[in-house]
Design an enzyme around this catalytic site. Structure first.
Site, PDB file in Angstrom:
ATOM      1  N   CYS A  16     -49.428  82.396 126.639  1.00 17.15           N
ATOM      2  CA  CYS A  16     -47.810  81.986 126.109  1.00 17.15           C
ATOM      3  C   CYS A  16     -47.324  81.822 125.302  1.00 17.15           C
ATOM      4  CB  CYS A  16     -46.854  81.738 127.557  1.00 17.15           C
ATOM      5  SG  CYS A  16     -44.481  82.358 126.812  1.00 17.15           S
ATOM      6  N   CYS A  41     -43.303  80.681 124.701  1.00 20.11           N
ATOM      7  CA  CYS A  41     -42.676  79.523 124.873  1.00 20.11           C
ATOM      8  C   CYS A  41     -43.933  79.346 126.194  1.00 20.11           C
ATOM      9  CB  CYS A  41     -41.668  80.076 126.214  1.00 20.11           C
ATOM     10  SG  CYS A  41     -41.437  81.286 126.944  1.00 20.11           S
ATOM     11  N   SER A  42     -44.166  79.049 127.925  1.00 27.40           N
ATOM     12  CA  SER A  42     -45.034  78.187 128.178  1.00 27.40           C
ATOM     13  C   SER A  42     -44.633  79.477 129.503  1.00 27.40           C
ATOM     14  CB  SER A  42     -44.689  76.752 128.576  1.00 27.40           C
ATOM     15  OG  SER A  42     -42.882  77.426 128.847  1.00 27.40           O
ATOM     16  N   CYS A  43     -44.649  80.684 129.374  1.00 31.38           N
ATOM     17  CA  CYS A  43     -44.644  81.211 130.599  1.00 31.38           C
ATOM     18  C   CYS A  43     -46.234  81.150 131.944  1.00 31.38           C
ATOM     19  CB  CYS A  43     -44.593  82.739 130.764  1.00 31.38           C
ATOM     20  SG  CYS A  43     -43.330  83.133 129.822  1.00 31.38           S
TER      21      CYS A  43
END
Lengths: 105, 218
Positions: free
Chosen positions: B115, B118-120
């Site tokens: 991702c 962000c950090s999905c």
């Protein structure tokens, strides 16, 4: 719901900037890719981020880009390595538009 | 060992700073809301702590079970590829909110998830994401030089295999179905679960092979 972009269609990600919570990565803006499939519709995250409903929901597409075109020169990748990203309909346009005339948001 | 001592002191100071009293308005808002919910008996402190423990203690086991089922049951795999949320619900796993999309590795194509924005991450199936997944370095280099990143995980992909980097940019979460290791023909689903690592479901490594499987069922 009619489909704007059919699988296999060549599309370009709109270039330019817009403030706020945008889910279109900078490195893909202005890039040309191929639609893989329609993932469905989701409330527009750019509106949801400012406490709006995000409705009407926006179509979300899986779009495939060649790594070597997106990162020319610096990619340590075989020729057909690809990047698959999820891009909302309002960030896409048919790639028949000349690159110089890429629609700004 | 003056240098080592100084080094330790630096870390001690950093740790103290991390636990400084709340300073941001959102932190005050969280505390106020939590205390009100407890005071009004909507929630208990124990219930909140239990939820925190559940989130922090979640492991990738549910994801491993989904992949093992897909390996042994072609009809289930077809349903998983067609509708991830419905297929994991069949196994009793909730995946509410984002759309779950499963992608299958084949001998000709390897998927790797990142991702970049962000950090999905598919937390309900894989638990909390590893620290490196959230690092700026992984998030940028996974798209710009994916084969180099894979090699750093010990995964060297043959040149004739397409590497497809999946950037989880929006409302979907991705689960990779790794290749079923050779030499596991006839294995039970339960035994296969142990081969399905977190990293193989992110796509930075293959599933464990029977040779490297240090499980007990040998």
């Amino acid at each position: 719901m009619t489909d704007l972009f059919a699988p296999g269609m060549t599309v370009r990600v709109k270039a330019g900037e817009t403030p706020g919570h945008v889910r279109t990565p900078y490195y893909l803006r202005g890039q040309t890719g191929q639609v893989q499939r329609l993932l469905g519709t989701f409330p527009n995250p750019e509106d949801c981020a400012v406490h709006k409903s995000g409705l009407p929901a926006k179509r979300l597409y899986q779009v495939l880009f060649p790594v070597h075109a997106v990162f020319p020169g610096q990619a340590v990748a075989a020729a057909d390595d690809t990047i698959l990203a999820d891009i909302y309909e309002h960030w896409l346009e048919p790639a028949t538009v000349d690159a110089g005339e890429t629609t700004a948001l | 060992m003056t240098t080592a001592h100084r080094h330790d002191r630096t870390h001690a100071h950093a740790a103290t700073a991390d636990h400084a009293p709340p300073g941001h308005e959102w932190e005050f808002l969280e505390i106020a809301l939590r205390e009100l919910l407890i005071e009004k008996r909507v929630l208990t402190a124990a219930a909140i702590q239990a939820r925190i423990d559940a989130v922090e203690g979640a492991t990738p086991i549910q994801g491993s079970r989904v992949v093992a089922r897909a390996w042994v049951d072609p009809a289930y795999k077809a349903r998983l590829l067609a509708d991830g949320n419905a297929a994991v619900a069949e196994l009793g796993y909730g995946f509410d909110g984002p759309k779950l999309v499963a992608l299958e590795n084949t001998p000709a194509r390897h998927h790797m998830v990142v991702c970049t924005l962000c950090s999905c991450y598919p937390k309900p199936l894989l638990g909390l994401s590893p620290a490196w997944y959230k690092s700026r370095e992984y998030r940028s280099r996974a798209v710009s030089e994916p084969r180099a990143v894979l090699a750093e995980f010990g995964t060297v992909l043959p040149e004739d295999v397409e590497l497809r980097v999946v950037d989880s940019t929006a409302d979907c979460r991705y689960l990779i179905i790794p290749l079923r290791p050779v030499g596991t023909e006839g294995w039970t689903e339960t035994r296969l679960v142990d081969l399905v690592t977190r990293d193989s479901m992110i796509g930075v490594a293959p599933a464990r092979t029977p040779q490297t499987d240090h499980g007990t069922d040998v």
